[in-house]
Design an enzyme around this catalytic site. Structure first.
Site, PDB file in Angstrom:
ATOM      1  CE  LYS A  13      -4.810   3.174  -5.650  1.00 21.51           C
ATOM      2  NZ  LYS A  13      -3.743   2.274  -6.191  1.00 21.51           N
ATOM      3  NE  ARG A  88      -5.585  -1.324  -0.663  1.00 16.63           N
ATOM      4  CZ  ARG A  88      -4.883  -0.207  -0.920  1.00 16.63           C
ATOM      5  NH1 ARG A  88      -5.401   0.970  -0.686  1.00 16.63           N
ATOM      6  NH2 ARG A  88      -3.679  -0.292  -1.419  1.00 16.63           N
ATOM      7  NE  ARG A 127       4.748   3.948  -4.501  1.00 16.88           N
ATOM      8  CZ  ARG A 127       3.535   3.373  -4.490  1.00 16.88           C
ATOM      9  NH1 ARG A 127       2.492   3.998  -5.015  1.00 16.88           N
ATOM     10  NH2 ARG A 127       3.380   2.180  -3.970  1.00 16.88           N
ATOM     11  NE  ARG A 160       3.990   3.519   0.003  1.00 16.83           N
ATOM     12  CZ  ARG A 160       2.842   3.258  -0.600  1.00 16.83           C
ATOM     13  NH1 ARG A 160       2.272   4.187  -1.351  1.00 16.83           N
ATOM     14  NH2 ARG A 160       2.260   2.091  -0.467  1.00 16.83           N
ATOM     15  NE  ARG A 172       1.898  -2.479  -1.434  1.00 16.70           N
ATOM     16  CZ  ARG A 172       2.872  -1.658  -1.845  1.00 16.70           C
ATOM     17  NH1 ARG A 172       4.128  -1.980  -1.681  1.00 16.70           N
ATOM     18  NH2 ARG A 172       2.562  -0.526  -2.422  1.00 16.70           N
TER      19      ARG A 172
HETATM   20  P1  ADP Z   1      -0.726   4.333  -6.621  1.00 12.99           P
HETATM   21  O1  ADP Z   1      -1.130   5.487  -5.750  1.00 12.99           O
HETATM   22  O2  ADP Z   1      -1.844   3.845  -7.491  1.00 12.99           O
HETATM   23  O3  ADP Z   1      -0.095   3.219  -5.835  1.00 12.99           O
HETATM   24  P2  ADP Z   1       1.366   6.132  -7.625  1.00 12.99           P
HETATM   25  O4  ADP Z   1       0.652   7.347  -8.103  1.00 12.99           O
HETATM   26  O5  ADP Z   1       2.068   6.222  -6.330  1.00 12.99           O
HETATM   27  O6  ADP Z   1       0.363   4.863  -7.643  1.00 12.99           O
HETATM   28  O7  ADP Z   1       2.392   5.726  -8.786  1.00 12.99           O
HETATM   29  C1  ADP Z   1       3.261   4.602  -8.669  1.00 12.99           C
HETATM   30  C2  ADP Z   1       4.585   4.906  -9.380  1.00 12.99           C
HETATM   31  O8  ADP Z   1       4.374   4.973 -10.787  1.00 12.99           O
HETATM   32  C3  ADP Z   1       5.213   6.229  -8.983  1.00 12.99           C
HETATM   33  O9  ADP Z   1       6.610   6.066  -8.932  1.00 12.99           O
HETATM   34  C4  ADP Z   1       4.820   7.191 -10.118  1.00 12.99           C
HETATM   35  O10 ADP Z   1       5.778   8.218 -10.323  1.00 12.99           O
HETATM   36  C5  ADP Z   1       4.765   6.262 -11.311  1.00 12.99           C
HETATM   37  N1  ADP Z   1       3.718   6.655 -12.274  1.00 12.99           N
HETATM   38  C6  ADP Z   1       2.475   7.116 -12.003  1.00 12.99           C
HETATM   39  N2  ADP Z   1       1.776   7.353 -13.138  1.00 12.99           N
HETATM   40  C7  ADP Z   1       2.611   7.014 -14.162  1.00 12.99           C
HETATM   41  C8  ADP Z   1       2.480   7.016 -15.606  1.00 12.99           C
HETATM   42  N3  ADP Z   1       1.331   7.387 -16.188  1.00 12.99           N
HETATM   43  N4  ADP Z   1       3.535   6.601 -16.332  1.00 12.99           N
HETATM   44  C9  ADP Z   1       4.686   6.187 -15.727  1.00 12.99           C
HETATM   45  N5  ADP Z   1       4.882   6.164 -14.387  1.00 12.99           N
HETATM   46  C10 ADP Z   1       3.857   6.569 -13.618  1.00 12.99           C
HETATM   47  P1  ADP Z   2      -0.648   1.353  -2.813  1.00 15.66           P
HETATM   48  O1  ADP Z   2      -1.601   2.114  -3.674  1.00 15.66           O
HETATM   49  O2  ADP Z   2       0.767   1.404  -3.262  1.00 15.66           O
HETATM   50  O3  ADP Z   2      -1.097  -0.049  -2.505  1.00 15.66           O
HETATM   51  P2  ADP Z   2      -1.619   2.672  -0.348  1.00 15.66           P
HETATM   52  O4  ADP Z   2      -0.894   3.872   0.102  1.00 15.66           O
HETATM   53  O5  ADP Z   2      -2.984   2.839  -0.888  1.00 15.66           O
HETATM   54  O6  ADP Z   2      -0.611   1.978  -1.363  1.00 15.66           O
HETATM   55  O7  ADP Z   2      -1.708   1.611   0.842  1.00 15.66           O
HETATM   56  C1  ADP Z   2      -0.559   1.219   1.578  1.00 15.66           C
HETATM   57  C2  ADP Z   2      -0.945   0.161   2.592  1.00 15.66           C
HETATM   58  O8  ADP Z   2      -1.864   0.730   3.561  1.00 15.66           O
HETATM   59  C3  ADP Z   2      -1.708  -1.052   2.038  1.00 15.66           C
HETATM   60  O9  ADP Z   2      -0.820  -2.054   1.540  1.00 15.66           O
HETATM   61  C4  ADP Z   2      -2.479  -1.533   3.281  1.00 15.66           C
HETATM   62  O10 ADP Z   2      -1.648  -2.238   4.183  1.00 15.66           O
HETATM   63  C5  ADP Z   2      -2.861  -0.201   3.943  1.00 15.66           C
HETATM   64  N1  ADP Z   2      -4.177   0.277   3.438  1.00 15.66           N
HETATM   65  C6  ADP Z   2      -4.420   1.396   2.704  1.00 15.66           C
HETATM   66  N2  ADP Z   2      -5.731   1.511   2.423  1.00 15.66           N
HETATM   67  C7  ADP Z   2      -6.345   0.439   2.978  1.00 15.66           C
HETATM   68  C8  ADP Z   2      -7.688  -0.039   3.009  1.00 15.66           C
HETATM   69  N3  ADP Z   2      -8.686   0.632   2.402  1.00 15.66           N
HETATM   70  N4  ADP Z   2      -7.945  -1.191   3.688  1.00 15.66           N
HETATM   71  C9  ADP Z   2      -6.961  -1.873   4.302  1.00 15.66           C
HETATM   72  N5  ADP Z   2      -5.675  -1.504   4.292  1.00 15.66           N
HETATM   73  C10 ADP Z   2      -5.354  -0.360   3.635  1.00 15.66           C
END
Ligand code: ADP
Ligand code: ADP
Ligand code: ZN
Length: 217
Positions: A13, A88, A127, A160, A172
């Protein structure tokens, strides 16, 4: 255009959000980034949120809904926004509908990025992110040109704290299954859902997203 990016943690995302913002110019509203900023600034809300984030749990709905309502009412969101990581829970989704209704707006498009669980664990544990421009990298799948340095802005990259322990990562994913995945049906019923195969490379995923944006523009 009012867009929601959905998908489990690690689906891509944040990676796609940077590209979508470049393409459309709408502001990126990421609750995860907002919480991490509050943690970095040591605000009372940040201190509270950190307890949940480090445990892989959701920050309580009251807190989360409040910060999103405030953010969406700001002037730069008037022409549209890209919500990432919100809603969420069912309560958050219903609150969002009310917030938008009061602003005379609605959700136009929900992009649901699908990726199998085993791949998600690998993605999260490798990541690395730029705290300055929010660019996302991966130690193996998407390494920066120079180790530890952001390609886009030159800032030092970070891992992170909630990505370091496999138990937190798994927690998660469990929370996503239980609390967030039911929203796929919620938006399916509203007729705004588009499913994207997130297992493809970053640029192919973005092409699929652009097609979805074009269809709904
Ligand atoms: P989210 O915001 O949904 O948690 P991220 O965009 O932070 O996901 O991506 C999670 C990890 O996966 C990062 O290390 C990113 O570089 C990697 N990643 C994202 N998109 C792809 C893809 N299409 N193929 C391989 N790795 C990816
Ligand atoms: P990822 O896509 O890797 O799960 P995010 O950056 O979206 O990571 O979220 C990191 C953390 O922030 C979540 O595990 C949660 O603790 C908190 N968080 C983010 N968005 C929300 C939400 N909409 N509601 C509750 N907690 C949230
Ligand atoms: Zn950067």
């Amino acid at each position: 255009m009012n867009i929601i990016l959905m998908g489990p943690p690690g689906a891509g995302k944040g990676t796609q959000a940077v590209l979508i913002v470049e393409e459309t110019g709408v502001p990126h509203v990421s609750t995860g980034d907002m919480f991490r900023e509050a943690v970095a600034n040591g605000t009372p809300m940040g201190m509270e949120a950190k307890k949940y984030m480090d445990a892989g749990q959701l920050v309580p709905d009251e807190v989360t809904i409040g910060i999103v309502a405030e953010r969406l009412a700001q002037a730069d969101c008037a022409r549209g926004f890209l919500l990432d990581g919100f809603p969420r829970t069912q309560r958050q989704a219903e609150a969002l509908d009310r917030i938008l209704h009061d602003l005379g707006r609605k959700v136009d498009l929900v992009l649901n990025i699908e990726v199998p669980t085993e791949v998600l664990v690998q993605r999260m544990t490798g990541r690395i992110t730029c705290p300055n421009c929010k660019s996302v990298y991966h130690l193996v799948f998407q390494p920066p040109q120079q180790q530890g340095v952001c390609d886009r802005c030159g800032h030092a990259l970070q891992q992170r704290s909630d990505d370091t322990a496999v138990e937190t990562v798994r927690k998660r994913l469990e929370v996503y299954e239980a609390e967030t995945s039911p929203l796929v049906d919620y938006y399916g019923r509203q007729g705004v859902l588009v499913t994207i195969d997130g297992q493809q490379g970053r640029d192919q995923v973005f092409s699929a997203i652009k097609a979805a944006l074009g269809r709904n523009a």
